[in-house]
Design a protein around this motif. Structure first.
Motif, PDB file in Angstrom:
ATOM      1  N   ASP A 120     -15.871  -3.793   6.114  1.00 33.30           N
ATOM      2  CA  ASP A 120     -14.911  -2.733   6.432  1.00 33.30           C
ATOM      3  C   ASP A 120     -14.180  -2.206   5.202  1.00 33.30           C
ATOM      4  O   ASP A 120     -13.169  -1.516   5.318  1.00 33.30           O
ATOM      5  CB  ASP A 120     -13.909  -3.200   7.490  1.00 33.30           C
ATOM      6  CG  ASP A 120     -13.179  -4.485   7.103  1.00 33.30           C
ATOM      7  OD1 ASP A 120     -13.378  -4.953   5.955  1.00 33.30           O
ATOM      8  OD2 ASP A 120     -12.416  -5.017   7.925  1.00 33.30           O
ATOM      9  N   SER A 225      -4.036 -10.389   2.793  1.00 29.17           N
ATOM     10  CA  SER A 225      -4.811 -11.266   3.678  1.00 29.17           C
ATOM     11  C   SER A 225      -5.187 -12.532   2.914  1.00 29.17           C
ATOM     12  O   SER A 225      -5.965 -12.482   1.959  1.00 29.17           O
ATOM     13  CB  SER A 225      -6.073 -10.555   4.161  1.00 29.17           C
ATOM     14  OG  SER A 225      -5.752  -9.424   4.934  1.00 29.17           O
ATOM     15  N   GLU A 241     -17.721 -14.214   7.548  1.00 32.55           N
ATOM     16  CA  GLU A 241     -17.540 -12.773   7.739  1.00 32.55           C
ATOM     17  C   GLU A 241     -18.656 -12.262   8.632  1.00 32.55           C
ATOM     18  O   GLU A 241     -19.833 -12.480   8.369  1.00 32.55           O
ATOM     19  CB  GLU A 241     -17.569 -12.019   6.402  1.00 32.55           C
ATOM     20  CG  GLU A 241     -17.373 -10.515   6.591  1.00 32.55           C
ATOM     21  CD  GLU A 241     -17.734  -9.689   5.366  1.00 32.55           C
ATOM     22  OE1 GLU A 241     -17.616  -8.451   5.446  1.00 32.55           O
ATOM     23  OE2 GLU A 241     -18.163 -10.275   4.354  1.00 32.55           O
ATOM     24  N   THR A 246     -14.810  -8.569  10.033  1.00 35.84           N
ATOM     25  CA  THR A 246     -13.813  -9.559  10.445  1.00 35.84           C
ATOM     26  C   THR A 246     -14.191 -10.933   9.891  1.00 35.84           C
ATOM     27  O   THR A 246     -15.372 -11.283   9.797  1.00 35.84           O
ATOM     28  CB  THR A 246     -13.690  -9.643  11.975  1.00 35.84           C
ATOM     29  OG1 THR A 246     -14.966 -10.015  12.530  1.00 35.84           O
ATOM     30  CG2 THR A 246     -13.230  -8.319  12.567  1.00 35.84           C
ATOM     31  N   THR A 248     -13.533 -15.050  10.294  1.00 37.27           N
ATOM     32  CA  THR A 248     -13.067 -16.074  11.212  1.00 37.27           C
ATOM     33  C   THR A 248     -13.235 -17.448  10.572  1.00 37.27           C
ATOM     34  O   THR A 248     -13.973 -17.626   9.609  1.00 37.27           O
ATOM     35  CB  THR A 248     -13.840 -16.044  12.546  1.00 37.27           C
ATOM     36  OG1 THR A 248     -15.238 -16.184  12.283  1.00 37.27           O
ATOM     37  CG2 THR A 248     -13.592 -14.748  13.294  1.00 37.27           C
ATOM     38  N   GLN A 266     -11.564 -17.645  16.268  1.00 39.42           N
ATOM     39  CA  GLN A 266     -10.745 -16.690  15.526  1.00 39.42           C
ATOM     40  C   GLN A 266      -9.393 -17.296  15.217  1.00 39.42           C
ATOM     41  O   GLN A 266      -8.717 -17.783  16.118  1.00 39.42           O
ATOM     42  CB  GLN A 266     -10.556 -15.395  16.349  1.00 39.42           C
ATOM     43  CG  GLN A 266      -9.647 -14.384  15.687  1.00 39.42           C
ATOM     44  CD  GLN A 266     -10.316 -13.706  14.520  1.00 39.42           C
ATOM     45  OE1 GLN A 266     -11.407 -13.198  14.640  1.00 39.42           O
ATOM     46  NE2 GLN A 266      -9.663 -13.694  13.391  1.00 39.42           N
TER      47      GLN A 266
END
Length: 272
Positions: A120, A225, A241, A246, A248, A266
């Motif tokens: 992303d 992050s 990833e 995302t 986790t 998660q």
């Protein structure tokens, strides 16, 4: 079925990126069998080894290298051979490799740090983290003393959990308890996270993936992050990833050790 849910013909789940750290191959407390089991359940485009994979400190004192440790190395080489890009980020326990930084052989790259771009578009600093530990950086004798204290706690932990299992209780981590309960340990972790977040802001990066303190975590620290891989000595955790970017946290489970059928959980970010 989405790309993130794809399984290969041999039942391995394919993901975009995996990070592991603090394996400490060459020590008796390394959970090599569990790590090999985890690695056998996944395929990935990129694998980061985020420092302290081989424990050079311990190997200098005594040689300990069972077949299970060789199996981990063999699996890493197999992943590389099959197309996974493996980036080995050096740590303080494998600092003997830092003289060979930027060494590249096939799909394996040896570096002191890296920058990873997620699916992303976020850019993450990938670094072991000992560079942001004041004790390790400025007082090496204290770092060695702390390593001996940690080794003692692990030995005591083995003894405690032997009797816990005899009495029908599950695994309990003494050092993990101390990290969460002793004020100085909690403050140290917080200062470590803050220092890494500050470095990311200086470099205009959106996050960090690190190891070093054996404390798995995914959370926001002052808008950065923060991701810590944990370790394969006690917690047996990794970061994954997925194809949408995302990240986790995975934790190996005694109840269902097969990662191909035991989905990652998660972690809920916390705002500092």
């Amino acid at each position: 079925m989405t790309q993130a849910e794809d399984f290969s013909a041999v039942g391995r789940q394919r993901v975009r990126t995996i990070w592991i750290s603090d394996v400490h191959l060459g020590t008796r407390d390394c959970q090599a069998e569990k790590l090999a089991d985890f690695l056998n359940g996944y395929e990935c485009d990129q694998l980061y080894l985020v420092g302290d994979i081989i424990d050079g400190w311990r190997l200098r004192k005594s040689m300990y290298w069972p077949q299970s440790h060789t199996n981990v190395i063999r699996r890493l080489l197999t992943l590389s051979k099959r197309g996974t890009r493996v980036t080995y980020v050096t740590g303080n326990h494998d600092e003997f490799l830092r003289r060979y930084a930027t060494f590249n052989i096939g799909n394996i790259l040896l570096v002191d740090e890296a920058v990873h771009q997620t699916a992303d578009g976020r850019k993450l600093l990938v670094i072991h983290g000992d560079q942001f530990d004041v004790i390790t950086r400025c007082h090496r004798w204290l770092a060695f003393l702390g390593d001996h204290a940690y080794e003692f706690s692990l030995r005591l932990n083995r003894w405690l959990n032997y009797w816990r299992s005899r009495w029908g209780y599950g695994y309990w981590s003494l050092s993990g308890y101390l990290k969460h309960r002793v004020k100085k340990a909690v403050n140290f972790i917080s200062e470590f996270e803050q220092a890494l977040a500050h470095e990311c802001r200086k470099r205009d990066l959106q996050g960090v993936v690190c190891g070093h303190i054996h404390h798995a975590e995914i959370r926001e620290v002052n808008g950065i992050s923060y991701h810590n891989c944990g370790d394969w000595v006690e917690s047996c955790t990794a970061l994954i990833e997925h194809w949408d970017g995302t990240i986790t946290q995975y934790q190996w489970s005694e109840a269902d050790p097969s990662p191909a059928v035991n989905p990652v959980t998660q972690s809920v970010p916390e705002v500092a």
